[in-house]
Scaffold this motif. Structure first.
Motif, PDB file in Angstrom:
ATOM      1  N   PHE A   1       7.266  80.399  39.015  1.00 18.85           N
ATOM      2  CA  PHE A   1       6.897  80.029  40.376  1.00 18.85           C
ATOM      3  C   PHE A   1       5.539  79.338  40.422  1.00 18.85           C
ATOM      4  O   PHE A   1       5.352  78.382  41.178  1.00 18.85           O
ATOM      5  CB  PHE A   1       6.911  81.250  41.299  1.00 18.85           C
ATOM      6  N   GLU A   2       4.602  79.796  39.625  1.00 20.63           N
ATOM      7  CA  GLU A   2       3.291  79.132  39.576  1.00 20.63           C
ATOM      8  C   GLU A   2       3.443  77.681  39.147  1.00 20.63           C
ATOM      9  O   GLU A   2       2.839  76.783  39.727  1.00 20.63           O
ATOM     10  CB  GLU A   2       2.370  79.843  38.584  1.00 20.63           C
ATOM     11  N   ARG A   3       4.220  77.478  38.098  1.00 22.40           N
ATOM     12  CA  ARG A   3       4.363  76.130  37.555  1.00 22.40           C
ATOM     13  C   ARG A   3       5.169  75.207  38.462  1.00 22.40           C
ATOM     14  O   ARG A   3       5.019  73.991  38.386  1.00 22.40           O
ATOM     15  CB  ARG A   3       4.966  76.189  36.161  1.00 22.40           C
ATOM     16  N   LEU A   4       6.031  75.767  39.294  1.00 19.45           N
ATOM     17  CA  LEU A   4       6.829  74.939  40.199  1.00 19.45           C
ATOM     18  C   LEU A   4       6.134  74.673  41.532  1.00 19.45           C
ATOM     19  O   LEU A   4       6.613  73.866  42.328  1.00 19.45           O
ATOM     20  CB  LEU A   4       8.194  75.586  40.450  1.00 19.45           C
ATOM     21  N   ASP A   5       5.024  75.333  41.782  1.00 20.75           N
ATOM     22  CA  ASP A   5       4.286  75.110  43.023  1.00 20.75           C
ATOM     23  C   ASP A   5       3.905  73.625  43.108  1.00 20.75           C
ATOM     24  O   ASP A   5       3.358  73.076  42.157  1.00 20.75           O
ATOM     25  CB  ASP A   5       3.024  75.977  43.040  1.00 20.75           C
ATOM     26  N   PRO A   6       4.191  72.979  44.233  1.00 20.85           N
ATOM     27  CA  PRO A   6       3.919  71.543  44.326  1.00 20.85           C
ATOM     28  C   PRO A   6       2.436  71.191  44.345  1.00 20.85           C
ATOM     29  O   PRO A   6       2.067  70.063  44.042  1.00 20.85           O
ATOM     30  CB  PRO A   6       4.595  71.137  45.635  1.00 20.85           C
ATOM     31  N   GLY A   7       1.597  72.117  44.707  1.00 18.16           N
ATOM     32  CA  GLY A   7       0.163  71.861  44.730  1.00 18.16           C
ATOM     33  C   GLY A   7      -0.296  71.257  46.038  1.00 18.16           C
ATOM     34  O   GLY A   7       0.504  70.748  46.835  1.00 18.16           O
ATOM     35  N   PRO A   8      -1.594  71.299  46.273  1.00 16.41           N
ATOM     36  CA  PRO A   8      -2.141  70.861  47.565  1.00 16.41           C
ATOM     37  C   PRO A   8      -1.953  69.371  47.835  1.00 16.41           C
ATOM     38  O   PRO A   8      -1.814  68.969  48.992  1.00 16.41           O
ATOM     39  CB  PRO A   8      -3.621  71.220  47.468  1.00 16.41           C
ATOM     40  N   GLU A   9      -1.922  68.552  46.803  1.00 18.74           N
ATOM     41  CA  GLU A   9      -1.759  67.108  47.026  1.00 18.74           C
ATOM     42  C   GLU A   9      -0.388  66.800  47.634  1.00 18.74           C
ATOM     43  O   GLU A   9      -0.282  66.062  48.613  1.00 18.74           O
ATOM     44  CB  GLU A   9      -1.935  66.346  45.717  1.00 18.74           C
ATOM     45  N   VAL A  10       0.663  67.392  47.061  1.00 17.51           N
ATOM     46  CA  VAL A  10       2.015  67.169  47.578  1.00 17.51           C
ATOM     47  C   VAL A  10       2.150  67.761  48.976  1.00 17.51           C
ATOM     48  O   VAL A  10       2.748  67.144  49.867  1.00 17.51           O
ATOM     49  CB  VAL A  10       3.069  67.756  46.613  1.00 17.51           C
ATOM     50  N   VAL A  11       1.580  68.936  49.188  1.00 16.22           N
ATOM     51  CA  VAL A  11       1.633  69.554  50.517  1.00 16.22           C
ATOM     52  C   VAL A  11       0.928  68.667  51.529  1.00 16.22           C
ATOM     53  O   VAL A  11       1.431  68.442  52.635  1.00 16.22           O
ATOM     54  CB  VAL A  11       1.038  70.978  50.489  1.00 16.22           C
TER      55      VAL A  11
END
Length: 190
Positions: A62-72
């Motif tokens: 789940f950590e690695r699949l998190d899209p991150g703040p840029e994508v959000v």
């Protein structure tokens, strides 16, 4: 237990690769040590037992699949339309299928959770929270559709991703893209 966070992460990442390649039965401390290219016995110094390693592998996927703040941030800048949801669903399917070992490891963890109540509880909690985060994001951002829309997309796209990873010749990329768009068109209101 050892506390070197970088080494622990490398071991968990190695466990994910072992799960994807060899399945849950192949996940041993020795196999993880070999995959991580560390001395034999290293994984057992970091994890008290195999169950703890399984749980950490699930969390790490789940950590690695998190899209991150840029994508959000990019998502929040999109217009609140079906076309935007389509774009987001294509991005999500692409992100998940670009990390096949993570998704295959998660499938192995799900199967293993049918025999391990503690793992089942952890995965249920993680997946429920992840799904709720997606519902909240969708609703809070004002995208078209409701909570059921998100759940339906989750269920349908998860199976499509499974097909792409386990039977890659069933649907090529063009067909997969068309199916994502078709699902969004059918499930997301104008």
């Amino acid at each position: 237990m050892r506390q070197n966070p970088e080494r622990r992460t490398a071991l968990v990442d190695a466990a994910i690769e072992v799960l994807a390649d060899q399945g849950a039965r192949g996940l041993t401390f020795r196999a993880v040590d070999q995959r991580a290219a560390v001395p034999t016995g290293t994984a057992s110094n970091y994890f008290p037992n195999r169950d703890a390693l399984l749980v950490q592998a699930g969390r790490r996927v789940f950590e690695r699949l998190d899209p991150g703040p840029e994508v959000v941030g990019e998502s929040l800048a999109l217009p609140r339309t079906r076309a935007s949801v389509d774009r987001l669903m294509h991005e999500m399917v692409g992100r998940i299928t670009a990390y096949p070992s993570g998704q295959l490891a998660m499938l192995e963890l799900r199967l293993e959770s049918t025999r391990r109540p503690e793992l089942r509880a952890v995965l249920t909690e993680q997946i429920r929270a992840n799904l709720q985060d997606n519902i909240d994001f969708h609703l809070d951002s004002g995208m078209p559709g409701d909570a059921d829309t998100v759940v339906h997309l989750y269920l349908a796209l998860n199976w499509l991703i499974l097909e792409r990873l386990t039977l890659p010749d069933l649907f090529d990329q063009a067909r997969t893209d068309a199916l994502v768009t078709s699902l969004v068109t059918q499930l997301v209101p104008e």
